[in-house]
Structures are given as C-alpha cells and as structure tokens.
Design an enzyme around this catalytic site. Sequence first.
Site, mmCIF file in Angstrom:
data_model
loop_
_atom_site.group_PDB
_atom_site.id
_atom_site.type_symbol
_atom_site.label_atom_id
_atom_site.label_comp_id
_atom_site.label_asym_id
_atom_site.label_seq_id
_atom_site.Cartn_x
_atom_site.Cartn_y
_atom_site.Cartn_z
ATOM 1 N N PRO A 1 0.840 -1.204 0.000
ATOM 2 C CA PRO A 1 0.000 0.000 0.000
ATOM 3 C C PRO A 1 0.868 1.245 0.000
ATOM 4 O O PRO A 1 1.973 1.252 0.541
ATOM 5 C CB PRO A 1 -0.792 -0.142 1.311
ATOM 6 C CG PRO A 1 0.056 -1.028 2.171
ATOM 7 C CD PRO A 1 0.712 -1.982 1.237
ATOM 8 N N HIS A 2 0.360 2.314 -0.611
ATOM 9 C CA HIS A 2 1.163 3.526 -0.718
ATOM 10 C C HIS A 2 0.272 4.736 -0.934
ATOM 11 O O HIS A 2 -0.895 4.617 -1.306
ATOM 12 C CB HIS A 2 2.178 3.423 -1.866
ATOM 13 C CG HIS A 2 1.578 2.945 -3.153
ATOM 14 N ND1 HIS A 2 1.561 1.626 -3.513
ATOM 15 C CD2 HIS A 2 0.965 3.608 -4.164
ATOM 16 C CE1 HIS A 2 0.973 1.482 -4.690
ATOM 17 N NE2 HIS A 2 0.601 2.669 -5.102
ATOM 18 N N ALA A 3 0.873 5.903 -0.704
ATOM 19 C CA ALA A 3 0.170 7.166 -0.934
ATOM 20 C C ALA A 3 1.216 8.259 -1.091
ATOM 21 O O ALA A 3 2.302 8.194 -0.509
ATOM 22 C CB ALA A 3 -0.769 7.490 0.224
#
Length: 584
Positions: free
Chosen positions: A484-486
């Site tokens: 997951p990333h942002a």
Amino acid sequence: MPEALHYLTEHQVALFLLQLLLLLGLARGLGALCQRLGQPALLGEILTGVLLGPTLLGRVAPGLQARLFPADAVQFALLDAVAYLGLLLLLLSAGLEVDVGVAWRQRGDALKIALSDIVLPMAIAFVPALLLPDRYLAAPEQRLVFALFIATVMTISALPMTVKALHDLDLLKTDLGLLIMSALTINDIIGWAVFTLVLGFATQAGVGLGHILLVVGATVAFAAACIAIGRHAVAAGIAALQKRLAADAGLVLTFVCCVGLLSGLVTHWLGVHALFGLFLAGIMAGGAPALSERTRHVINQMVHAIFVPVFFATLGLQIDFLANFDLRLVALLTVVGIAGRYLGAWVGARLTALSAWDRVTVAIAHTPGGSMEMIMALVALQSGLITLPVFVAIVFSALVSSIALGPWMAWSLRRRGAVNVLDLVARRAMRLDLRAATRWDALAELCEAAAEQEGMPDGDALAAAVRAREETAGTAIGAGLAVPHARLTGLARPLVTFGRSVAGIEWNSPDGLPAHLVFLILTPADDQGLQVQILGALARAFSQEPLRQRLLAAPEPQEAWAVLREALGQQALRPPRAGRGPSA
C-alpha cells in the site's frame, strides 16, 4: 439418429482434433519459449501459423500441408469456429482489464494523455494512408474510409500487453501504472468505438447518410448505457450470484460470457461488429467490485491458455506472409504506428505535472499495437476494407511494437538511477505482530506506527490518504506481499513502514493468497518517480520465496531487520529489468 444429421465423418473429427493438437501445442510451446526469452507469447502464437501454413510448410512440404489443413469447407469451418470463439473471448477478456471507475477518478491527467494519444496518431497516420498507391487498396473508391481505418488502427494500444509489461517491471500497482492504465482505458474505449463506426461506413457504403447517422447515434447511445447503467446492473448480478448461490469462478464466467453474447447480438443488430459488444461486456463486468482479482485471473487464464493461442495460430494458416510481404509498407506502418502513439502520449503527458522520465515511461507504454491492432486488421480484411499486403504489414507492425515494449520500458526505468530503500525503512516503526483481521485495520496500524516518526502527519490523515488510494486500486502483488502507498502533500521525506501478519490478511490478491508481508510506502506528492523506484525495489527484493519465508519466520525484530538489510541492501546497485513478479 437419421442419416441427414451425420454432417461430420469420423475422418473429419479426427483431423479436427489433430489440427487443434498441433496448433494449441505448438502455439503454447513457442509462446512459452518466447516468454523465457523476454518476448511476448503473441510472437510464438503467430509463428505457429507461419510455420504450419503456406508461408513455410506449404513451401517445404505442400502435400503434407494440404493433408493437415485441407481446403475443405466443413473442415475449415470447424477450426474457424474455434478461432472465432477465441477472438470473441479475447475482446471480452480485454474489456475486463478496463476499469472505467478508476479511469474516471483519474480523469484529469488520464483524459489529457488519452485524447492526445488519439488525435495526434490519427493525424500522423491519415496523410500517408491517404497517399498510398491504389494497389494497396481493396476498393480505391473508398480511399477516404481506408485512410480513416489506417489512422484508427495506428492509434489503438494493446492494453493487455501493457498490463503484462507493467506487471513484469513492478509498475502495475504504482500511481504511475494506475495513470497509464486509466489513459489506455479511455484510449481503448474511444478507439474501438471509432473503429466500429469506420467499419460501418465501409460495409454500408451504399446506404444513405440518414441510416449511417442512425447507426452512429444508436451505437454511441448503447455504449453510453453500458458504461453508465450496464456496469451497475452486471455488478449487481455478479454480487447476487456470489452471495445467494455461493458461485465459483466458473459460474461467474458463464454469466459474464452470456452478457458478452447478448451485447454482441445487440451491436450486431445495430449494424456494427459484434466484437464491440463483447468488449463493452468486458468493461461492464470488469468494474464489478464483487469480481475478485482471483476470478479475473481464472477467466484470463482460461481465455489465454486455450482459445487465444488457437486464434492467433490460425491467422497464418490461410495467408502466405512471404508472398504478401512489402518491406516499404511494413516499414511505413511500423514507424508511423510506434512514433505516432509515442508522440501522442508524450505530448499529453507534457500537459500534466509528471517528471521528464515519467513522461517517457507513459509514452513508451502506449506504443504497442499488439493483439488489438491485429484483430482490427483481421476484421477489416474479412470485410474487404484492406488487402493482404496491408494486413501483413499491420501484423508485423504490431509484433515489432510488442517486442520492443518490455526492453524499452526497462531502459526508461534504468535511466532513473536507483534508490537505497533500506535508508527509508523506519526500523522503529516495524510491526511484526499485526493484529488486524482486514486490510483496512492493517493500514490503520501501520499508519499509526508511521505517524510516530518525526515529521510525519497524524495517523488519521495518513490512514485517510492511504485508504483512498487503496480503494482506487488494490495494492496486493501476490505471493503474500502487499505494498500500500500514498503520495502526500507537504510530506518532508519518504518513509517505508513494514508490518507482518503470520495468519495472513485477505487483500484481494491476483493469486488469491492472503498478505503476510505489508510494506507501507509514503512519498511526497510532487515526486511520483520515487514511489515507482521504491515499489519496484521492494518487489524485486522479495521476488524469491526463501527470503519471504525467512522474514515471515523471524522471531525477533533484530532478525527481521537483518533479513530486510540483506534483501534491500543491494537494491541501489541493481538496475530494474524486465522480469517476473514475486514467485509463488
């Protein structure tokens, strides 16, 4: 059984089985060999038809070729029916790759890239096609329609092929990969709509303008209804099957195929090709939240393991590629196709905030014509719109662009340099005992751990940003790994947080396996390229099963950190290459 019902003899059935055995076995074998050499399986499937057709076997042993593939109408119809079914399923499968919801959420930059990648390639290809000598035209009086077709086919990009390249280079789950997919989604929808309308103009040349406008209006209205309303109806149907009947992937596949057949009938009735209906059906099913990544994988695997190889192999059985090979025409369409699609996407990317190398990667991702270009050419050939030399030239153009895609994209990534990901991992924020039962709870835990680090926003803000990105497109890459990333506005420095769940967390993974190792990647909003490098380095570092198992079994933080240091320590020295993702 009455004698009149015995249409097939035992010899015809036996020969049909032998033909399928030869085509499927050789196509899959050569396709696997091409993949091991870093080339698309499509190349091996096309080569199968070239080897068994008039191009090679027909020259070396014409008698044997005639016995294996006789010019018998019934025998040919058997094989042609299977090949045509493969064509229909391929368009259905291609539609499944299209996620209109994701494209809509990315509509700003994606629309700029897609529209530029439609207008510019069409303009570049239209003039040369309009000036081609009459000998290349099946109907010189339809020169304008022919030029419109060439302009359209030189615009379409092979979304499934780009998906494979993005996966192999560990880009598929990045924000850059999401933008590329969104732009290609819009490109495919508009491109196929234009193609079916151009084909309708060609096949209804003697029909009045009023009828043509009626066909155009009805087609646009049906496509809009499928995207705006049909997606929700099909999604509800899939959800009902899975909830009330505990449907497996097989029953869902049956439902999706029935939707495809119905849509194909509608578009055929409207006066455009049935293939467009199958493509629309795939789009409707592809956006269904209840259609898991595992089910999509099962559907695609079935289509590409059996029907697609037979379809592409049969292309070469009726066509002599050597006799119809025109070097100048092949060179013209290859250069126009690749250069036009590259320039169109690059100009569109220039209108966004992407970095210079991100613009190059986006442009390269739009260059392959691949299977989509070949399908358009085949339909045009069957409709009498193009000649055999033009068809052969388009096939070669599609193959060259497909072969070049992987190495070209890998080169663009190597030019970025490398990042030492180990320096970005927050050792004190590691969580080796995630208590979460769902991915949302896991993300909350990791965001809380990241928020404890100096200079980080509060945990709620991090969790909101990461969840919004996860809902746009899942980040599980398979083999128990999720990334997951942002990208966050105002973030001073990148940060990577690691979490481990021994029990595993359902993450809608392509292989259906739960996620055990979770790496949360947080990067500044204005540096998209950094996210690409970090995610790629993590995917490469844990592509081998032994390292993943050692990290999963590490009893103490010190042992886990030692494994991370071993896996990530050398990533800054290893340039990204085209290859496979994590092995199961």
